[in-house]
Write a protein that holds these residues in place. Sequence first.
Motif, PDB file in Angstrom:
ATOM      1  N   LEU A 403     -10.284   6.831  -0.703  1.00 41.49           N
ATOM      2  CA  LEU A 403      -9.208   7.950  -0.436  1.00 41.49           C
ATOM      3  C   LEU A 403      -8.623   8.578  -1.510  1.00 41.49           C
ATOM      4  N   SER A 404      -7.943  10.331  -1.513  1.00 46.89           N
ATOM      5  CA  SER A 404      -7.424  10.703  -3.220  1.00 46.89           C
ATOM      6  C   SER A 404      -6.364  11.518  -2.762  1.00 46.89           C
ATOM      7  N   LEU A 405      -5.439  10.652  -2.988  1.00 43.94           N
ATOM      8  CA  LEU A 405      -3.895  11.484  -3.250  1.00 43.94           C
ATOM      9  C   LEU A 405      -3.749  12.983  -3.954  1.00 43.94           C
ATOM     10  N   SER A 406      -3.955  14.117  -3.692  1.00 40.13           N
ATOM     11  CA  SER A 406      -3.093  15.481  -5.172  1.00 40.13           C
ATOM     12  C   SER A 406      -1.703  15.218  -4.505  1.00 40.13           C
ATOM     13  N   PHE A 407      -0.792  15.299  -5.963  1.00 33.96           N
ATOM     14  CA  PHE A 407       0.116  15.236  -6.034  1.00 33.96           C
ATOM     15  C   PHE A 407       0.959  15.957  -7.384  1.00 33.96           C
ATOM     16  N   ASP A 408       2.089  16.922  -7.143  1.00 33.89           N
ATOM     17  CA  ASP A 408       2.573  17.752  -7.447  1.00 33.89           C
ATOM     18  C   ASP A 408       3.581  16.595  -8.122  1.00 33.89           C
ATOM     19  N   HIS A 409       3.337  16.818 -10.057  1.00 30.84           N
ATOM     20  CA  HIS A 409       4.079  15.576 -10.843  1.00 30.84           C
ATOM     21  C   HIS A 409       4.469  16.325 -10.887  1.00 30.84           C
ATOM     22  N   ARG A 410       5.490  17.856 -11.287  1.00 29.35           N
ATOM     23  CA  ARG A 410       7.197  17.911 -10.823  1.00 29.35           C
ATOM     24  C   ARG A 410       7.702  16.612 -10.190  1.00 29.35           C
ATOM     25  N   ILE A 411       7.309  16.279  -9.193  1.00 31.98           N
ATOM     26  CA  ILE A 411       8.522  15.595  -8.076  1.00 31.98           C
ATOM     27  C   ILE A 411       8.148  14.683  -7.782  1.00 31.98           C
ATOM     28  N   VAL A 412       7.076  14.076  -7.689  1.00 37.44           N
ATOM     29  CA  VAL A 412       6.275  12.889  -7.561  1.00 37.44           C
ATOM     30  C   VAL A 412       5.587  12.487  -8.817  1.00 37.44           C
ATOM     31  N   ASP A 413       5.496  11.305  -9.334  1.00 36.14           N
ATOM     32  CA  ASP A 413       5.390  10.590 -10.663  1.00 36.14           C
ATOM     33  C   ASP A 413       3.914   9.018  -9.739  1.00 36.14           C
ATOM     34  N   GLY A 414       3.220   9.261 -10.813  1.00 34.02           N
ATOM     35  CA  GLY A 414       2.054   8.746 -10.655  1.00 34.02           C
ATOM     36  C   GLY A 414       2.090   7.621 -10.401  1.00 34.02           C
ATOM     37  N   PHE A 415       3.504   6.279  -9.967  1.00 30.20           N
ATOM     38  CA  PHE A 415       3.855   5.168  -9.589  1.00 30.20           C
ATOM     39  C   PHE A 415       4.050   5.160  -8.525  1.00 30.20           C
ATOM     40  N   LEU A 416       4.752   6.786  -7.863  1.00 27.30           N
ATOM     41  CA  LEU A 416       5.500   6.334  -6.160  1.00 27.30           C
ATOM     42  C   LEU A 416       3.981   6.880  -5.681  1.00 27.30           C
ATOM     43  N   ALA A 417       2.837   7.786  -6.072  1.00 29.78           N
ATOM     44  CA  ALA A 417       1.537   7.987  -5.302  1.00 29.78           C
ATOM     45  C   ALA A 417       0.984   7.267  -5.430  1.00 29.78           C
ATOM     46  N   GLY A 418       0.745   6.320  -6.315  1.00 28.83           N
ATOM     47  CA  GLY A 418      -0.555   5.356  -6.496  1.00 28.83           C
ATOM     48  C   GLY A 418      -0.068   4.019  -5.228  1.00 28.83           C
ATOM     49  N   SER A 419       1.656   4.282  -4.944  1.00 27.87           N
ATOM     50  CA  SER A 419       2.118   2.982  -4.648  1.00 27.87           C
ATOM     51  C   SER A 419       1.374   4.280  -2.966  1.00 27.87           C
ATOM     52  N   PHE A 420       1.596   4.886  -2.556  1.00 32.04           N
ATOM     53  CA  PHE A 420       1.727   6.038  -1.552  1.00 32.04           C
ATOM     54  C   PHE A 420       0.197   5.446  -0.812  1.00 32.04           C
ATOM     55  N   LEU A 421      -0.453   5.922  -1.856  1.00 36.15           N
ATOM     56  CA  LEU A 421      -2.536   6.249  -1.363  1.00 36.15           C
ATOM     57  C   LEU A 421      -2.700   4.334  -1.285  1.00 36.15           C
ATOM     58  N   ARG A 422      -1.782   3.484  -1.841  1.00 41.87           N
ATOM     59  CA  ARG A 422      -2.158   2.217  -1.625  1.00 41.87           C
ATOM     60  C   ARG A 422      -1.959   1.623   0.001  1.00 41.87           C
ATOM     61  N   ARG A 423      -0.515   2.125   0.509  1.00 46.13           N
ATOM     62  CA  ARG A 423      -0.358   1.904   1.459  1.00 46.13           C
ATOM     63  C   ARG A 423      -0.960   2.204   2.855  1.00 46.13           C
ATOM     64  N   ILE A 424      -1.370   3.645   2.155  1.00 41.68           N
ATOM     65  CA  ILE A 424      -2.520   3.999   3.342  1.00 41.68           C
ATOM     66  C   ILE A 424      -3.957   3.738   3.801  1.00 41.68           C
ATOM     67  N   ALA A 425      -4.330   3.547   2.183  1.00 44.99           N
ATOM     68  CA  ALA A 425      -5.892   2.225   2.399  1.00 44.99           C
ATOM     69  C   ALA A 425      -4.796   0.805   3.061  1.00 44.99           C
ATOM     70  N   ASP A 426      -3.719   0.449   3.079  1.00 41.42           N
ATOM     71  CA  ASP A 426      -3.630  -0.789   3.934  1.00 41.42           C
ATOM     72  C   ASP A 426      -4.315  -0.476   4.742  1.00 41.42           C
ATOM     73  N   TYR A 427      -2.890   0.097   5.899  1.00 45.73           N
ATOM     74  CA  TYR A 427      -2.630   1.363   7.176  1.00 45.73           C
ATOM     75  C   TYR A 427      -4.081   0.952   7.720  1.00 45.73           C
ATOM     76  N   PHE A 428      -4.975   1.942   6.563  1.00 56.16           N
ATOM     77  CA  PHE A 428      -6.688   1.835   7.109  1.00 56.16           C
ATOM     78  C   PHE A 428      -7.050   0.380   7.480  1.00 56.16           C
ATOM     79  N   GLU A 429      -7.279  -0.424   6.295  1.00 55.89           N
ATOM     80  CA  GLU A 429      -7.412  -1.418   6.871  1.00 55.89           C
ATOM     81  C   GLU A 429      -6.763  -2.481   7.940  1.00 55.89           C
TER      82      GLU A 429
END
Length: 436
Positions: A403-429
């Motif tokens: 899974l890959s998430l492209s995000f707008d770094h003006r309003i989304v930082d790495g911690f939020l993006a990484g946590s959100f992407l990991r949560r998606i993977a958790d729900y997929f699993e």
Amino acid sequence: MAQEEFKLPKMGESITEGTILNWLVAEGDTFQEGDVIVEVGTDKVDNEVPAPFTGRLVAIHAVKDSVVEVGETIASVEQIAEADVPKQEKTSHAKPQNDASPQPTSRPPEQSKQIKTQPQVSQTFKASSRGNQFYSPLVEQIAKDYHISYEELARIPASGQNGRLKKSDIFNYIENGRPFQFAQAVLEQSGFKVPDLSFDKGQGERVEMDRMRQMIADHMVFSKHTSPHVTAYVEADMSNMVKWRQDHKSKFQSKTGQKLSFTPLFIQAVTRAIQDFPMINSSLDGKEIIVKDHINIGMATALPSGNLIVPVIKAASTKSLETLAAEVNTLATKARDGQLTSEETKGSTFTISNVGTFGSLMGTPIINQPEAAILATGIIKKRAEVIENEDGDTIEIRPMMYLSLSFDHRIVDGFLAGSFLRRIADYFEETPSITY
């Protein structure tokens, strides 16, 4: 021609008066229909008042800084034939169609000479943004219609008072082929200048881009110019979801009449993750972040022509898996048959692009403006994985997906993006809790 009264128009339900900020046309000058004649300030917003027809400004009755009531005569004008307007004053005012980007028009000799003296695309520009330059609502709307970013707007030569960009400036720039569309902003103090490269584009058959491809190209360039893209990656073990779908797809279709693809399962999981991290479901407006109060999921869909379109599942968080499957199947069919309505492609707040359907392992998607992020799901591929167990590690064959998430770094930082992407993977699993 007889003179007519040019009155201050109504500019809002509660607005009764306005202040004359600036006359953009002098007495005796001609104008075309749609040209801005005067700028008026109110207690709510500054407005640009356009000409209702092609004509000449005979006399100004309300000078700068005077306060006038709505409906009061502020000037005398006379209507004239468009052929009577001097050629050098004419400007194209046509708005682009929704499904096409503007095409350069033929230029008069005097324009061609002017273009030769303008800075070339490779020249160094000082980085600029909306924060330190004023653009009128009309100019911003034209820029939005033509997918012109603030960085590109800052490079357009301005002829208005105090260096303000006028409508005629932006239309002249568009007619000249948008020479600064792909220019790169470079910090002056770095000492680096973009080299003036001349590429050999080669020989071969020339295929004209269709309108949709032009629109996609323009939108993608606009997105990359607007948002600083960053992409994060995770992988998900799809064993539970794959097995559950295999066990239930026949029962699901028998009961609901709908085929069960992975897409509604993906949408359901992504919607849950957005509810956990609502800041992902946002967009930027100036210096304010708009956190959406609804979740509309866009699903990138391939067309027989090779182009992509993004139909939208509205209010996805309120819908069951059965409803999601029905809407996904309906929208996908309508997209392939060219029967989507404009309403069915508007209003997405987050987009999913399933690049796995093309056999891609992963992708780096471009953000669908004005959203804050976009998810790409890769192909589900069996791989040998090291599985940790209480009695030791084992190597097992598992269906895995990147899974890959492209995000707008003006309003989304790495911690939020990484946590959100990991949560998606958790729900997929997880194993879906729905039974049929």
